[in-house]
Design a protein around this motif. Structure first.
Motif, mmCIF file in Angstrom:
data_model
loop_
_atom_site.group_PDB
_atom_site.id
_atom_site.type_symbol
_atom_site.label_atom_id
_atom_site.label_comp_id
_atom_site.label_asym_id
_atom_site.label_seq_id
_atom_site.Cartn_x
_atom_site.Cartn_y
_atom_site.Cartn_z
ATOM 1 N N ALA A 181 0.847 -1.200 0.000
ATOM 2 C CA ALA A 181 0.000 0.000 0.000
ATOM 3 C C ALA A 181 0.880 1.247 0.000
ATOM 4 O O ALA A 181 1.080 1.881 1.040
ATOM 5 C CB ALA A 181 -0.917 -0.013 1.218
ATOM 6 N N PRO A 182 1.397 1.623 -1.174
ATOM 7 C CA PRO A 182 2.262 2.804 -1.263
ATOM 8 C C PRO A 182 1.463 4.099 -1.245
ATOM 9 O O PRO A 182 0.286 4.130 -1.620
ATOM 10 C CB PRO A 182 2.958 2.615 -2.607
ATOM 11 N N THR A 183 2.115 5.170 -0.815
ATOM 12 C CA THR A 183 1.477 6.485 -0.850
ATOM 13 C C THR A 183 1.781 7.166 -2.182
ATOM 14 O O THR A 183 2.444 6.593 -3.043
ATOM 15 C CB THR A 183 1.946 7.347 0.339
ATOM 16 N N TRP A 184 1.298 8.390 -2.373
ATOM 17 C CA TRP A 184 1.572 9.120 -3.611
ATOM 18 C C TRP A 184 2.979 9.708 -3.560
ATOM 19 O O TRP A 184 3.665 9.613 -2.543
ATOM 20 C CB TRP A 184 0.509 10.174 -3.871
ATOM 21 N N GLU A 185 3.401 10.337 -4.636
ATOM 22 C CA GLU A 185 4.790 10.773 -4.771
ATOM 23 C C GLU A 185 5.140 11.989 -3.932
ATOM 24 O O GLU A 185 6.317 12.251 -3.673
ATOM 25 C CB GLU A 185 5.113 11.051 -6.240
ATOM 26 N N GLY A 186 4.153 12.733 -3.475
ATOM 27 C CA GLY A 186 4.411 13.940 -2.701
ATOM 28 C C GLY A 186 4.635 15.147 -3.597
ATOM 29 O O GLY A 186 5.050 15.020 -4.750
ATOM 30 N N ASP A 187 4.385 16.327 -3.056
ATOM 31 C CA ASP A 187 4.487 17.545 -3.864
ATOM 32 C C ASP A 187 5.685 18.417 -3.511
ATOM 33 O O ASP A 187 5.820 19.534 -3.979
ATOM 34 C CB ASP A 187 3.204 18.377 -3.731
ATOM 35 N N ARG A 188 6.592 17.897 -2.673
ATOM 36 C CA ARG A 188 7.813 18.614 -2.314
ATOM 37 C C ARG A 188 8.820 17.594 -1.808
ATOM 38 O O ARG A 188 8.441 16.514 -1.330
ATOM 39 C CB ARG A 188 7.531 19.681 -1.257
ATOM 40 N N HIS A 214 8.625 13.361 -0.116
ATOM 41 C CA HIS A 214 8.799 12.316 -1.133
ATOM 42 C C HIS A 214 8.870 10.936 -0.475
ATOM 43 O O HIS A 214 9.921 10.308 -0.406
ATOM 44 C CB HIS A 214 10.068 12.592 -1.951
ATOM 45 N N TYR A 215 7.743 10.463 -0.003
ATOM 46 C CA TYR A 215 7.663 9.174 0.684
ATOM 47 C C TYR A 215 7.244 8.038 -0.253
ATOM 48 O O TYR A 215 7.413 6.869 0.089
ATOM 49 C CB TYR A 215 6.656 9.255 1.830
ATOM 50 N N GLY A 216 6.683 8.376 -1.399
ATOM 51 C CA GLY A 216 6.148 7.352 -2.284
ATOM 52 C C GLY A 216 7.213 6.401 -2.812
ATOM 53 O O GLY A 216 8.323 6.812 -3.155
ATOM 54 N N TYR A 239 -2.526 -5.060 -3.983
ATOM 55 C CA TYR A 239 -1.895 -3.778 -4.328
ATOM 56 C C TYR A 239 -2.916 -2.669 -4.157
ATOM 57 O O TYR A 239 -3.918 -2.599 -4.867
ATOM 58 C CB TYR A 239 -1.391 -3.829 -5.770
ATOM 59 N N ARG A 240 -2.673 -1.797 -3.173
ATOM 60 C CA ARG A 240 -3.605 -0.693 -2.881
ATOM 61 C C ARG A 240 -2.833 0.628 -2.855
ATOM 62 O O ARG A 240 -2.398 1.082 -1.798
ATOM 63 C CB ARG A 240 -4.323 -0.911 -1.556
ATOM 64 N N PRO A 241 -2.650 1.260 -4.002
ATOM 65 C CA PRO A 241 -1.921 2.526 -4.053
ATOM 66 C C PRO A 241 -2.790 3.693 -3.604
ATOM 67 O O PRO A 241 -4.023 3.622 -3.631
ATOM 68 C CB PRO A 241 -1.558 2.663 -5.532
ATOM 69 N N HIS A 242 -2.131 4.753 -3.198
ATOM 70 C CA HIS A 242 -2.829 5.986 -2.839
ATOM 71 C C HIS A 242 -3.578 6.507 -4.073
ATOM 72 O O HIS A 242 -3.043 6.478 -5.187
ATOM 73 C CB HIS A 242 -1.803 7.031 -2.375
ATOM 74 N N PRO A 243 -4.810 7.005 -3.913
ATOM 75 C CA PRO A 243 -5.585 7.455 -5.085
ATOM 76 C C PRO A 243 -4.971 8.635 -5.824
ATOM 77 O O PRO A 243 -5.314 8.879 -6.985
ATOM 78 C CB PRO A 243 -6.945 7.825 -4.475
ATOM 79 N N ARG A 244 -4.043 9.351 -5.207
ATOM 80 C CA ARG A 244 -3.418 10.487 -5.881
ATOM 81 C C ARG A 244 -2.121 10.104 -6.589
ATOM 82 O O ARG A 244 -1.417 10.977 -7.112
ATOM 83 C CB ARG A 244 -3.126 11.611 -4.869
ATOM 84 N N SER A 245 -1.790 8.838 -6.622
ATOM 85 C CA SER A 245 -0.533 8.396 -7.238
ATOM 86 C C SER A 245 -0.435 8.859 -8.690
ATOM 87 O O SER A 245 -1.298 8.553 -9.510
ATOM 88 C CB SER A 245 -0.416 6.865 -7.176
ATOM 89 N N GLY A 246 0.632 9.614 -8.982
ATOM 90 C CA GLY A 246 0.856 10.072 -10.350
ATOM 91 C C GLY A 246 0.298 11.431 -10.675
ATOM 92 O O GLY A 246 0.458 11.903 -11.801
ATOM 93 N N VAL A 247 -0.326 12.114 -9.707
ATOM 94 C CA VAL A 247 -0.929 13.415 -10.028
ATOM 95 C C VAL A 247 0.119 14.511 -10.204
ATOM 96 O O VAL A 247 -0.130 15.520 -10.863
ATOM 97 C CB VAL A 247 -1.943 13.849 -8.941
ATOM 98 N N VAL A 248 1.310 14.308 -9.636
ATOM 99 C CA VAL A 248 2.380 15.302 -9.740
ATOM 100 C C VAL A 248 3.466 14.854 -10.705
ATOM 101 O O VAL A 248 3.938 15.626 -11.537
ATOM 102 C CB VAL A 248 2.991 15.590 -8.346
ATOM 103 N N ASP A 249 3.850 13.585 -10.600
ATOM 104 C CA ASP A 249 4.965 13.046 -11.380
ATOM 105 C C ASP A 249 4.450 12.020 -12.383
ATOM 106 O O ASP A 249 3.956 10.958 -12.010
ATOM 107 C CB ASP A 249 5.979 12.402 -10.416
ATOM 108 N N ASP A 250 4.577 12.326 -13.666
ATOM 109 C CA ASP A 250 4.084 11.425 -14.709
ATOM 110 C C ASP A 250 4.788 10.069 -14.667
ATOM 111 O O ASP A 250 4.161 9.029 -14.918
ATOM 112 C CB ASP A 250 4.275 12.057 -16.087
ATOM 113 N N GLU A 251 6.075 10.057 -14.347
ATOM 114 C CA GLU A 251 6.811 8.791 -14.304
ATOM 115 C C GLU A 251 6.317 7.919 -13.156
ATOM 116 O O GLU A 251 6.271 6.695 -13.257
ATOM 117 C CB GLU A 251 8.313 9.050 -14.167
ATOM 118 N N TYR A 252 5.950 8.553 -12.066
ATOM 119 C CA TYR A 252 5.395 7.800 -10.943
ATOM 120 C C TYR A 252 4.091 7.125 -11.368
ATOM 121 O O TYR A 252 3.850 5.950 -11.066
ATOM 122 C CB TYR A 252 5.143 8.749 -9.773
ATOM 123 N N GLY A 253 3.261 7.879 -12.082
ATOM 124 C CA GLY A 253 2.017 7.313 -12.595
ATOM 125 C C GLY A 253 2.270 6.199 -13.592
ATOM 126 O O GLY A 253 1.548 5.188 -13.617
#
Length: 426
Positions: free
Chosen positions: A212-219, A223-225, A248-262
């Motif tokens: 269950a990863p978190t999203w990439e973070g916005d600063r 950056h915990y993702g 696999y349960r990713p954070h719903p915001r995964s990829g909203v900041v970083d396209d490569e993360y998405g």
């Protein structure tokens, strides 16, 4: 290029505005069909200014609030059309759609709201703070050691409901001149009393691993993702194993900041699909559903990033690994559980099978885990946290009565009492 970029941005904004207007119309039609709210009925309100993307912050409170509503009627004050629509679709608590301050004022004038609960730190919370003669209470949407948990914004609320001693210690180290003894009330983790959902697979001898990863973070400091750094590596190994099943349960915001993360997230989805096609008995799960609970209870081992999911899992008392951020600039509070947790490095992700076995069998690790569970959540006996939550609301209702009675005393009477006291002293 600038003109093209501006044109694309304007197009996106236009689409967003049209989608929002359409959602507003749908919500109003639906609520009109349901009929008006009873006048003077609600005593507790949950203020939620966010849209559908942050519904995870509300969902975990659905069942605790439903239980609370048996004693104190609860309504959600939803400021966003997409948020209100999701609340209605998911059969959450009753919804009052109040997109404007005028809408909000009209609704409050017809109700007897005495306690207002907040699940996040949305800046629009400030619009609700203007209404006095009721308690404003931060209940949060999870427990963690992220910076978010010690923000000075806590001081904006009359009270905060916190999980346990760890939260108290964390706040005491950070907030200046904040009366923790008076303003922070420990309630444990009432969500843990309401784990919900149905297993989407048939249990067998496979060991179940929740990732269950978190999203990439916005600063950088957030950056915990781990999807791009650890995720593809560990998923590759686990999906290749015939002894493991992955949720696999990713954070719903995964990829909203970083396209490569998405993109890394989408590659994991493709890998899950391929693994299930190759071996249907594997029954690996991509979970993006609204229910949170069955995953925590079903998993033999959980792999999570630094986020509230650490503590959601910790409350279950079962083994977990925490990914160490690949970005060295990520802020890590090592004064709490993260000082003694089981870390998973980027290189360790390649050897994830051995790591899963280790945390399950290491008795010292299991013992440390139980110690920290007690420190963060106190009594985790089923029902104990719910009882604390209800007691906290009852305490606030009693305080409301005391202040309401005080306001009802005429000023002249107060002056007379003061005069009498002065005469006695003379």
């Amino acid at each position: 290029m600038g003109v093209v970029s501006d044109g694309k941005k304007a197009y996106r904004l236009l689409r967003k505005a049209l989608a929002s207007r359409t959602a507003v119309q749908r919500v109003r039609r639906t609520l009109k069909a349901q009929g008006p709210h009873p006048h003077g009925h609600y005593r507790v309100a949950v203020y939620f200014a966010d849209g559908a993307v942050n519904m995870y912050q509300m969902r975990q409170w659905y069942r605790p609030l439903a239980e609370l509503a048996k004693h104190w009627p609860v309504v959600v004050l939803s400021r966003s059309a997409t948020g209100a629509e999701k609340l209605i679709e998911e059969d959450g608590p009753p919804v009052a759609f109040v997109p404007t301050v005028r809408n909000l004022e009209k609704f409050l004038a017809k109700q007897d709201i005495r306690v207002v609960l907040y699940v996040n730190q949305n800046t629009r919370n400030f619009q609700m703070f203007r209404y006095g003669r009721r308690w404003h209470v931060f209940i949060n949407h999870g427990e963690s050691d992220k910076m978010y948990m010690t923000t000075n914004q806590y001081k904006a609320y009359d009270y905060a409901l916190i999980a346990g001693q760890a939260a108290r210690d964390r706040l005491s180290r950070t907030l200046w001149d904040y009366d923790l003894d008076r303003r922070a009330i420990e309630i444990g983790r009432p969500q843990a009393d309401h784990y919900s959902g149905t297993l989407p697979y048939t249990p067998d001898e496979r060991r179940v691993v929740l990732y269950a990863p978190t999203w990439e973070g916005d600063r950088p400091s957030a950056h915990y993702g781990s999807i791009a750094s650890h995720g593809e590596r560990l998923m590759r190994a686990l999906l290749a194993s015939d002894r493991h099943r992955v949720i696999y349960r990713p954070h719903p915001r995964s990829g909203v900041v970083d396209d490569e993360y998405g993109a890394a997230h989408r590659r994991i989805l493709a890998a899950i699909e391929a693994a299930n096609a190759a071996d249907p008995a594997a029954q690996h799960v991509y979970d993006d559903g609204p229910d949170l609970g069955w995953q925590l209870a079903a998993a033999d081992v959980a792999i999570v990033d630094i986020s509230a999911m650490v503590y959601d899992r910790l409350a279950s008392g079962k083994p977990l690994l925490i990914t160490r951020p690949a970005d060295e600039r990520a802020s890590i509070d090592t004064s709490g559980y993260l000082s003694a947790c089981e870390w998973l490095s980027v290189s360790g992700a390649d050897d994830i099978i051995a790591e899963v076995e280790r945390v399950s069998a290491d008795q010292e690790a299991v013992s440390r885990l139980h110690t920290w569970v007690q420190h963060y959540f106190g009594d985790t006996t089923p029902g104990a946290a719910t009882a604390k939550f209800h007691a906290a609301i009852e305490q606030l209702m009693q305080k409301w009565d005391e202040w309401h009675a005080r306001d009802a005393v005429p000023d002249a009477e107060l002056d007379d009492d003061d005069d009498d006291a002065s005469d006695d002293e003379d």
